[in-house]
Design a protein around this motif. Structure first.
Motif, PDB file in Angstrom:
ATOM      1  N   PHE A 153       0.848  -1.189   0.000  1.00 15.93           N
ATOM      2  CA  PHE A 153       0.000   0.000   0.000  1.00 15.93           C
ATOM      3  C   PHE A 153       0.887   1.244   0.000  1.00 15.93           C
ATOM      4  CE2 PHE A 153      -3.605  -2.563   1.673  1.00 15.93           C
ATOM      5  CZ  PHE A 153      -4.628  -2.036   0.891  1.00 15.93           C
ATOM      6  N   HIS A 154       0.394   2.310  -0.629  1.00 17.86           N
ATOM      7  CA  HIS A 154       1.085   3.597  -0.563  1.00 17.86           C
ATOM      8  C   HIS A 154       1.027   4.088   0.888  1.00 17.86           C
ATOM      9  CE1 HIS A 154       1.958   7.850  -1.172  1.00 17.86           C
ATOM     10  NE2 HIS A 154       2.484   7.510  -2.332  1.00 17.86           N
ATOM     11  N   PRO A 155       2.123   4.626   1.433  1.00 18.06           N
ATOM     12  CA  PRO A 155       2.131   4.989   2.860  1.00 18.06           C
ATOM     13  C   PRO A 155       1.194   6.126   3.263  1.00 18.06           C
ATOM     14  CG  PRO A 155       4.207   5.607   1.807  1.00 18.06           C
ATOM     15  CD  PRO A 155       3.446   4.806   0.809  1.00 18.06           C
ATOM     16  N   THR A 156       0.845   7.015   2.328  1.00 19.42           N
ATOM     17  CA  THR A 156      -0.043   8.131   2.704  1.00 19.42           C
ATOM     18  C   THR A 156      -1.374   8.120   1.959  1.00 19.42           C
ATOM     19  OG1 THR A 156       0.960   9.610   1.068  1.00 19.42           O
ATOM     20  CG2 THR A 156       1.913   9.638   3.278  1.00 19.42           C
ATOM     21  N   GLU A 157      -1.468   7.399   0.866  1.00 20.22           N
ATOM     22  CA  GLU A 157      -2.731   7.329   0.114  1.00 20.22           C
ATOM     23  C   GLU A 157      -3.296   5.917   0.236  1.00 20.22           C
ATOM     24  OE1 GLU A 157      -2.872   9.453  -3.649  1.00 20.22           O
ATOM     25  OE2 GLU A 157      -0.779  10.010  -3.341  1.00 20.22           O
ATOM     26  N   SER A 158      -4.277   5.773   1.128  1.00 19.53           N
ATOM     27  CA  SER A 158      -4.721   4.440   1.539  1.00 19.53           C
ATOM     28  C   SER A 158      -5.465   3.656   0.456  1.00 19.53           C
ATOM     29  CB  SER A 158      -5.613   4.547   2.775  1.00 19.53           C
ATOM     30  OG  SER A 158      -6.738   5.371   2.504  1.00 19.53           O
ATOM     31  N   ASN A 159      -5.892   4.319  -0.605  1.00 21.65           N
ATOM     32  CA  ASN A 159      -6.610   3.616  -1.680  1.00 21.65           C
ATOM     33  C   ASN A 159      -5.703   3.201  -2.838  1.00 21.65           C
ATOM     34  OD1 ASN A 159      -9.505   3.580  -0.890  1.00 21.65           O
ATOM     35  ND2 ASN A 159      -9.136   5.776  -0.715  1.00 21.65           N
ATOM     36  N   ILE A 160      -4.414   3.470  -2.686  1.00 18.72           N
ATOM     37  CA  ILE A 160      -3.488   3.165  -3.787  1.00 18.72           C
ATOM     38  C   ILE A 160      -2.485   2.108  -3.333  1.00 18.72           C
ATOM     39  CG2 ILE A 160      -1.611   4.148  -5.195  1.00 18.72           C
ATOM     40  CD1 ILE A 160      -3.302   6.762  -5.209  1.00 18.72           C
ATOM     41  N   PHE A 161      -2.233   1.139  -4.208  1.00 16.66           N
ATOM     42  CA  PHE A 161      -1.215   0.133  -3.909  1.00 16.66           C
ATOM     43  C   PHE A 161      -0.390  -0.152  -5.158  1.00 16.66           C
ATOM     44  CE2 PHE A 161      -4.801  -2.480  -5.361  1.00 16.66           C
ATOM     45  CZ  PHE A 161      -4.189  -3.419  -6.189  1.00 16.66           C
ATOM     46  N   VAL A 162       0.768  -0.727  -4.940  1.00 21.07           N
ATOM     47  CA  VAL A 162       1.675  -1.073  -6.039  1.00 21.07           C
ATOM     48  C   VAL A 162       1.870  -2.581  -6.029  1.00 21.07           C
ATOM     49  CG1 VAL A 162       4.060  -0.859  -6.851  1.00 21.07           C
ATOM     50  CG2 VAL A 162       2.840   1.156  -6.098  1.00 21.07           C
ATOM     51  N   CYS A 163       1.847  -3.195  -7.216  1.00 16.97           N
ATOM     52  CA  CYS A 163       2.063  -4.642  -7.274  1.00 16.97           C
ATOM     53  C   CYS A 163       3.097  -4.994  -8.344  1.00 16.97           C
ATOM     54  CB  CYS A 163       0.755  -5.382  -7.518  1.00 16.97           C
ATOM     55  SG  CYS A 163       0.204  -5.436  -9.213  1.00 16.97           S
ATOM     56  N   GLY A 164       3.831  -6.058  -8.055  1.00 19.88           N
ATOM     57  CA  GLY A 164       4.829  -6.569  -8.993  1.00 19.88           C
ATOM     58  C   GLY A 164       4.812  -8.079  -8.958  1.00 19.88           C
ATOM     59  N   GLY A 165       5.452  -8.675  -9.945  1.00 16.35           N
ATOM     60  CA  GLY A 165       5.489 -10.142  -9.991  1.00 16.35           C
ATOM     61  C   GLY A 165       6.281 -10.631 -11.172  1.00 16.35           C
ATOM     62  N   PHE A 166       5.723 -11.643 -11.845  1.00 17.91           N
ATOM     63  CA  PHE A 166       6.433 -12.295 -12.948  1.00 17.91           C
ATOM     64  C   PHE A 166       6.249 -11.492 -14.225  1.00 17.91           C
ATOM     65  CE2 PHE A 166       5.932 -15.331  -9.661  1.00 17.91           C
ATOM     66  CZ  PHE A 166       7.021 -16.175  -9.750  1.00 17.91           C
TER      67      PHE A 166
ATOM     68  N   VAL B 144       5.816  -3.026 -13.139  1.00 14.77           N
ATOM     69  CA  VAL B 144       5.225  -2.848 -11.815  1.00 14.77           C
ATOM     70  C   VAL B 144       4.062  -1.888 -12.011  1.00 14.77           C
ATOM     71  CG1 VAL B 144       5.636  -1.863  -9.519  1.00 14.77           C
ATOM     72  CG2 VAL B 144       7.376  -3.292 -10.574  1.00 14.77           C
ATOM     73  N   LYS B 145       2.945  -2.138 -11.314  1.00 12.33           N
ATOM     74  CA  LYS B 145       1.755  -1.315 -11.541  1.00 12.33           C
ATOM     75  C   LYS B 145       1.255  -0.686 -10.258  1.00 12.33           C
ATOM     76  CE  LYS B 145       0.016  -4.028 -15.420  1.00 12.33           C
ATOM     77  NZ  LYS B 145      -1.077  -4.876 -15.886  1.00 12.33           N
ATOM     78  N   ALA B 146       0.801   0.555 -10.372  1.00  8.68           N
ATOM     79  CA  ALA B 146       0.101   1.220  -9.269  1.00  8.68           C
ATOM     80  C   ALA B 146      -1.394   1.192  -9.583  1.00  8.68           C
ATOM     81  CB  ALA B 146       0.590   2.658  -9.121  1.00  8.68           C
ATOM     82  N   TRP B 147      -2.187   0.727  -8.631  1.00  9.05           N
ATOM     83  CA  TRP B 147      -3.641   0.611  -8.795  1.00  9.05           C
ATOM     84  C   TRP B 147      -4.363   1.556  -7.841  1.00  9.05           C
ATOM     85  CZ3 TRP B 147      -6.549  -3.126 -11.682  1.00  9.05           C
ATOM     86  CH2 TRP B 147      -5.781  -4.088 -12.354  1.00  9.05           C
ATOM     87  N   ASP B 148      -5.573   1.985  -8.259  1.00 15.20           N
ATOM     88  CA  ASP B 148      -6.467   2.739  -7.385  1.00 15.20           C
ATOM     89  C   ASP B 148      -7.684   1.866  -7.094  1.00 15.20           C
ATOM     90  OD1 ASP B 148      -8.353   4.510  -6.231  1.00 15.20           O
ATOM     91  OD2 ASP B 148      -7.395   6.214  -7.200  1.00 15.20           O
ATOM     92  N   ILE B 149      -7.907   1.540  -5.825  1.00 13.25           N
ATOM     93  CA  ILE B 149      -9.022   0.663  -5.443  1.00 13.25           C
ATOM     94  C   ILE B 149     -10.369   1.293  -5.792  1.00 13.25           C
ATOM     95  CG2 ILE B 149     -10.203  -0.350  -3.418  1.00 13.25           C
ATOM     96  CD1 ILE B 149      -7.353  -0.535  -2.145  1.00 13.25           C
ATOM     97  N   ARG B 150     -10.475   2.636  -5.670  1.00 18.88           N
ATOM     98  CA  ARG B 150     -11.764   3.306  -5.894  1.00 18.88           C
ATOM     99  C   ARG B 150     -12.241   3.190  -7.320  1.00 18.88           C
ATOM    100  NH1 ARG B 150      -9.043   8.462  -3.208  1.00 18.88           N
ATOM    101  NH2 ARG B 150      -7.529   7.660  -4.694  1.00 18.88           N
ATOM    102  N   THR B 151     -11.308   3.212  -8.270  1.00 20.31           N
ATOM    103  CA  THR B 151     -11.713   3.158  -9.686  1.00 20.31           C
ATOM    104  C   THR B 151     -11.474   1.782 -10.301  1.00 20.31           C
ATOM    105  OG1 THR B 151      -9.505   3.860 -10.378  1.00 20.31           O
ATOM    106  CG2 THR B 151     -11.124   5.596 -10.015  1.00 20.31           C
ATOM    107  N   SER B 152     -10.788   0.894  -9.559  1.00 18.79           N
ATOM    108  CA  SER B 152     -10.388  -0.432 -10.074  1.00 18.79           C
ATOM    109  C   SER B 152      -9.537  -0.320 -11.340  1.00 18.79           C
ATOM    110  CB  SER B 152     -11.616  -1.311 -10.360  1.00 18.79           C
ATOM    111  OG  SER B 152     -12.365  -1.490  -9.195  1.00 18.79           O
ATOM    112  N   LYS B 153      -8.783   0.773 -11.422  1.00 17.95           N
ATOM    113  CA  LYS B 153      -7.961   0.989 -12.621  1.00 17.95           C
ATOM    114  C   LYS B 153      -6.481   1.114 -12.259  1.00 17.95           C
ATOM    115  CE  LYS B 153     -11.137   2.892 -15.993  1.00 17.95           C
ATOM    116  NZ  LYS B 153     -12.417   3.250 -15.365  1.00 17.95           N
ATOM    117  N   VAL B 154      -5.649   0.826 -13.267  1.00 17.89           N
ATOM    118  CA  VAL B 154      -4.205   1.012 -13.113  1.00 17.89           C
ATOM    119  C   VAL B 154      -3.896   2.496 -13.274  1.00 17.89           C
ATOM    120  CG1 VAL B 154      -1.932   0.488 -14.104  1.00 17.89           C
ATOM    121  CG2 VAL B 154      -3.656  -1.311 -13.943  1.00 17.89           C
ATOM    122  N   LEU B 155      -3.244   3.058 -12.287  1.00 16.80           N
ATOM    123  CA  LEU B 155      -2.887   4.484 -12.316  1.00 16.80           C
ATOM    124  C   LEU B 155      -1.646   4.724 -13.160  1.00 16.80           C
ATOM    125  CD1 LEU B 155      -3.026   5.799  -8.650  1.00 16.80           C
ATOM    126  CD2 LEU B 155      -4.435   6.536 -10.553  1.00 16.80           C
ATOM    127  N   ARG B 156      -0.626   3.864 -12.938  1.00 16.56           N
ATOM    128  CA  ARG B 156       0.669   4.064 -13.559  1.00 16.56           C
ATOM    129  C   ARG B 156       1.362   2.732 -13.771  1.00 16.56           C
ATOM    130  NH1 ARG B 156       1.176   7.470  -9.586  1.00 16.56           N
ATOM    131  NH2 ARG B 156       0.022   9.249 -10.315  1.00 16.56           N
TER     132      ARG B 156
END
Length: 327
Positions: A124-137, A141-153
């Motif tokens: 999770f982003h440390p100051t924006e509680s609705n944003i998280f970053v995920c990585g894997g195979f 790496v993607k940043a997501w916004d839970i409110r819109t269910s969309k990839v931010l960056r």
């Protein structure tokens, strides 16, 4: 929790080394990948675990050692899971390429999305509680916004897999550790990113030929530690240009290809790590010397984490599906 209440009003004093086993909790039928204490101090009796057995569990790991709830929203191994800052939601990602945000009380999914790759790291982003970053195979790496269910960056690197993600204080920058070790150099092993612009700040941070399965930030000083597959932890500045401290190396435990986690004690005096031989090793942060070794498990111990409020409580988990609480 009645045990935590007396500690809530006072400041965290000094971390003490745990001496004995309090609870032996074993309800997972596969390796436990990750454990995390609930970040809300009043609810920090709760421990979250994510397992290769496709489930997430929440435990009362302070008073009873009992499993409070099991969540079965994934169809494959759950590789990463994190509490939300409010303690009411759990973010999880796994080898089914699914991302879920689950309501802790009802077990319902508040957010679900299919990702393009299998997930191995989430933060999770440390100051924006609705944003998280995920990585894997994936090289992305993607940043997501839970409110819109969309990839931010999207953050693009020439790598095959992201092993861990670490936000630096305030969340303007974050680090990823990757498996991009070539024969002649190890550039891109740790990459620093600008969160807003998605620009790479640096990929020349760690130059040794080892991948780093986990990263952790010091709670008070501007430094971070990288666990390496060279069986040692390396210390870095958490400010640009993120230089390595060549005078300090924390060695004496074994990694051997496991995603062994490491963490500082809440007061910053100790650095604790699991070990592939099942031990837990406590280092003095300042001297880099081993203070104690705990024979915690028979199988690889992949995580050891201090409780955020209680001064000597430690949770550990291993490759056999066990979780143990020490005091």
């Amino acid at each position: 929790s009645e045990l935590i209440k007396p500690y809530l009003g006072s400041k965290y004093k000094l971390t003490e080394l745990p001496k004995s086993l309090v609870f032996y909790m074993s309800k997972h039928s596969g390796p436990v990948n990750e454990i995390q204490w609930c970040p809300v101090r009043e609810q920090s009796h709760m421990l979250l675990s994510a397992s290769m057995d496709k489930t997430l569990k929440v435990w009362d790991a302070v008073d009873t050692g009992c499993c409070l709830k099991t969540y079965s929203c994934h169809s494959c191994a759950v590789r990463a899971a994190r509490w939300s800052s409010c303690g009411r939601r759990i973010l999880s990602g796994g080898f089914d390429s699914m991302l879920h945000v689950t309501d802790v009380e009802t077990g319902k999914q508040i957010f679900s999305s299919k990702n393009e790759f299998r997930i191995s790291a989430l933060k999770f982003h440390p100051t924006e509680s609705n944003i998280f970053v995920c990585g894997g195979f994936s090289s992305e790496v993607k940043a997501w916004d839970i409110r819109t269910s969309k990839v931010l960056r999207v953050y693009k690197a020439a790598v095959q897999q992201t092993l861990d993600i670490l936000f630096l204080p305030e969340g303007r920058e974050f680090l990823t550790s990757t498996d991009a070790v070539s024969r002649d150099s190890a550039d891109r092993t740790i990459i620093a990113w600008d969160f807003q612009s998605a620009a790479k700040i640096s990929n020349q941070i760690f130059h040794e030929r080892y991948t780093c399965p986990s990263l952790t930030l010091h709670p008070k000083e501007s430094v971070f530690v990288a666990q390496t597959n060279g069986n040692y932890m390396a210390l870095f500045s958490a400010q640009r240009p993120y230089r390595i401290n060549k005078k300090k190396r924390y060695e004496g435990h074994k990694v051997e290809g496991f995603a062994v986690g490491c963490e500082f004690s809440p007061d910053g005096t100790l650095l604790v790590t699991g070990s592939s031989d099942g031990k837990v090793v406590f280092y003095n942060y300042h001297t880099a010397r081993i203070i104690r070794t705990l024979s915690a498990h028979k199988e690889a111990c992949v995580s050891a984490i201090f409780h955020p409020v209680l001064p000597s409580l430690l949770a550990t988990c291993n490759w056999a599906g066990e979780i143990k609480i020490w005091q």
